[in-house]
Design an enzyme around this catalytic site. Sequence first.
Site, PDB file in Angstrom:
ATOM      1  N   SER A 137     -55.687   3.376   7.090  1.00  0.00           N
ATOM      2  CA  SER A 137     -55.598   3.304   5.626  1.00  0.00           C
ATOM      3  C   SER A 137     -54.191   2.929   5.174  1.00  0.00           C
ATOM      4  CB  SER A 137     -56.007   4.639   5.005  1.00  0.00           C
ATOM      5  OG  SER A 137     -55.146   5.671   5.458  1.00  0.00           O
ATOM      6  N   GLU A 138     -53.226   3.004   6.062  1.00  0.00           N
ATOM      7  CA  GLU A 138     -51.839   2.646   5.737  1.00  0.00           C
ATOM      8  C   GLU A 138     -51.505   1.200   6.119  1.00  0.00           C
ATOM      9  OE1 GLU A 138     -50.203   4.390   3.826  1.00  0.00           O
ATOM     10  OE2 GLU A 138     -50.357   6.521   4.281  1.00  0.00           O
TER      11      GLU A 138
END
Length: 185
Positions: free
Chosen positions: A70-71
């Site tokens: 998600s980063e």
Amino acid sequence: MEIEEEFLRYVRLLYERGHLTLLSGNVSVRAGNRVLVTPTSRPKPFLTVDDLVWIDLEGRVIKGRLMPTSEWRMHVAVYKRRGDVNAVVHTHDVLPIILADKLDSSLLSEAEIYLGSEIAIVEYFQPGTVELAESVAKALERNNVAILKRHGVVAVGRDLAEAVNRVETLVDLAKAVFYKQLLEL
């Protein structure tokens, strides 16, 4: 050794040394215009080459069956601003987060050598957001490590060895500051 196999060795090393937890933290390496990243929500020590995800510099998956971390925005934003960086490591090491405002790399000569004279501090932004990605990338334009308040650590390097070493050096510095404070009580 293939890039994916070397990548997995460093991910496992980070997990074994306590820098990554089973599901948190993420790692990437750039190869030209492609970025190899850890997948989201997968146990780090059990990752296989088939679990890894390749994305382009816009975050589109170009190889792999899983979703990227998600980063991914943060990793890509750093690569876009730092042509000399080919590896990004994001951990959730607790001690550097807690002691962020007290860390001074001049305390240890090794820290000053590997981290540089300044450790960037990034205010809190929701993980996985564009705001966080841009803030981290801006902080790392002139620094090699950043502490994200209430969140974690990001270290960059020419390769995974350098980025991982910077994470470990930052954690050692945080331990030194912690012990120094204890001894001064």
